[in-house]
Motif scaffolding. Structure first.
Motif, PDB file in Angstrom:
ATOM      1  N   ARG A 109       0.804  -1.233   0.000  1.00  0.00           N
ATOM      2  CA  ARG A 109       0.000   0.000   0.000  1.00  0.00           C
ATOM      3  C   ARG A 109       0.831   1.275   0.000  1.00  0.00           C
ATOM      4  O   ARG A 109       0.281   2.375  -0.019  1.00  0.00           O
ATOM      5  N   MET A 122      -1.277   6.331   7.961  1.00  0.00           N
ATOM      6  CA  MET A 122      -1.588   4.909   7.887  1.00  0.00           C
ATOM      7  C   MET A 122      -1.688   4.283   9.279  1.00  0.00           C
ATOM      8  O   MET A 122      -2.324   3.251   9.464  1.00  0.00           O
ATOM      9  N   GLU A 174      -5.419   4.287  10.462  1.00  0.00           N
ATOM     10  CA  GLU A 174      -6.158   3.203   9.807  1.00  0.00           C
ATOM     11  C   GLU A 174      -5.798   1.856  10.422  1.00  0.00           C
ATOM     12  O   GLU A 174      -6.674   1.022  10.695  1.00  0.00           O
ATOM     13  N   GLY A 221      -7.437   1.256  13.888  1.00  0.00           N
ATOM     14  CA  GLY A 221      -8.836   0.840  13.798  1.00  0.00           C
ATOM     15  C   GLY A 221      -8.965  -0.626  13.434  1.00  0.00           C
ATOM     16  O   GLY A 221      -9.747  -1.371  14.050  1.00  0.00           O
ATOM     17  N   ILE A 222      -8.172  -1.075  12.447  1.00  0.00           N
ATOM     18  CA  ILE A 222      -8.202  -2.482  12.036  1.00  0.00           C
ATOM     19  C   ILE A 222      -7.765  -3.383  13.185  1.00  0.00           C
ATOM     20  O   ILE A 222      -8.357  -4.448  13.438  1.00  0.00           O
ATOM     21  N   GLN A 258     -13.592  -8.061   4.370  1.00  0.00           N
ATOM     22  CA  GLN A 258     -13.229  -6.843   3.647  1.00  0.00           C
ATOM     23  C   GLN A 258     -12.920  -7.137   2.187  1.00  0.00           C
ATOM     24  O   GLN A 258     -13.332  -6.393   1.294  1.00  0.00           O
ATOM     25  N   SER A 297     -15.082  -1.254   3.687  1.00  0.00           N
ATOM     26  CA  SER A 297     -14.544  -0.902   5.003  1.00  0.00           C
ATOM     27  C   SER A 297     -15.640  -0.883   6.065  1.00  0.00           C
ATOM     28  O   SER A 297     -15.422  -1.285   7.215  1.00  0.00           O
TER      29      SER A 297
END
Length: 285
Positions: free
Chosen positions: A211, A217, A220, A223-224, A251, A263
């Protein structure tokens, strides 16, 4: 090749990456009962360490060792100097302090590397695709799956078959009892915290060629990671693996079925799991 089968394999690849990211967070919470919102920042530092080292000509394979080691040492210092003094405080203050550290690290990344994203090329040996009949898949993503599987085996073996693993498992039940046995509980806490941060940094290194890197990042990733450990069960090693695979597959499949909601659906899946099992799939009350 069937597009859904391809997305299933993609989901497994994402899942093992999410496992490597989240397992440290789960172990830290299980042993220390510490809510670490700086975990995403360690993922961020791992990714940027990979970007910096590869840009300096360091071999990518060596980066897989150097970046997690450097971030683990930084996390050990943070635990020793800062976090150790606040374990006894309410979880709300844990969140406040770790969010503050995460913001400091994010701003340091922006100041040094700039606010824009950058790409990281995979090593030459892992560029291109693998072709097995109708199956065509990028070599690097297969490598990520292999590394994630190896991490699961190694960490599972450490937790199940070593003295350190026994202490961590006992400490997750009662840290006070472990301390009464004469073990240096502070040293164990520091080691586990550094190990958790190092696995997050390894996830950052693995994610960088997929990515790219950017200063946001870490948010993000945080949260994951929390979705993964909540789905699997806070403090559960096996739960982090099951949760990561479930989140990754949901996902990936939803990116084909309903791309705008891919998402969103991981949070829907989390809500459904919590309605069925409030402590997560493999968590305990």
């Amino acid at each position: 090749m069937n597009v859904y089968l391809l997305q299933l394999v993609n989901g497994i690849g994402l899942g093992v990456l999410y496992f490597v990211l989240a397992v440290g967070l789960s172990i830290i919470f299980g042993l220390l009962r510490f809510v670490n919102f700086a975990h995403g920042a360690f993922f961020l530092l791992g990714a940027y360490a990979c970007f910096q080292l590869v840009g300096m000509g360091v071999d990518f394979w060596l980066t897989l060792l150097l970046a997690p080691l450097a971030v683990g040492i930084l996390a050990w210092l943070a635990e020793t100097v800062l976090f150790r003094k606040v374990y006894h405080l309410p979880h709300e203050l844990h969140i406040l302090i770790t969010v503050g550290l995460a913001l400091v690290l994010q701003e340091a990344v922006i100041m040094y590397w700039g606010p824009l994203g950058n790409n990281v090329a995979p090593p030459d040996a892992l560029q291109g695709v693998v072709v097995w009949g109708d199956f065509i898949y990028p070599k690097y993503r297969l490598f990520v799956i292999a590394v994630g599987a190896a991490m699961a085996v190694v960490l599972g073996g450490v937790l199940a078959g070593t003295r350190l693993g026994a202490v961590v498992r006992a400490g997750s039940e009662s840290a006070e009892m472990v301390a009464l046995l004469g073990l240096n509980i502070r040293r164990i806490f520091s080691l586990v915290f550094a190990l958790g941060a190092g696995t997050a940094a390894l996830a950052g290194v693995l994610a960088a060629p997929i990515r790219g890197v950017d200063p946001f990042m870490g948010v993000e990733a945080l949260g994951i990671a929390f979705v993964t450990v909540v789905v699997g069960g806070m403090g559960s090693f096996a739960g982090a693996l099951v949760g990561g695979l479930l989140v990754g597959i949901v996902q990936s499949l939803m990116s084909t079925i309903w791309p705008p909601g891919s998402s969103l659906m991981i949070y829907v899946a989390m809500a459904l799991v919590l309605l069925w099992r409030p402590n997560g799939l493999m968590g305990r009350a």
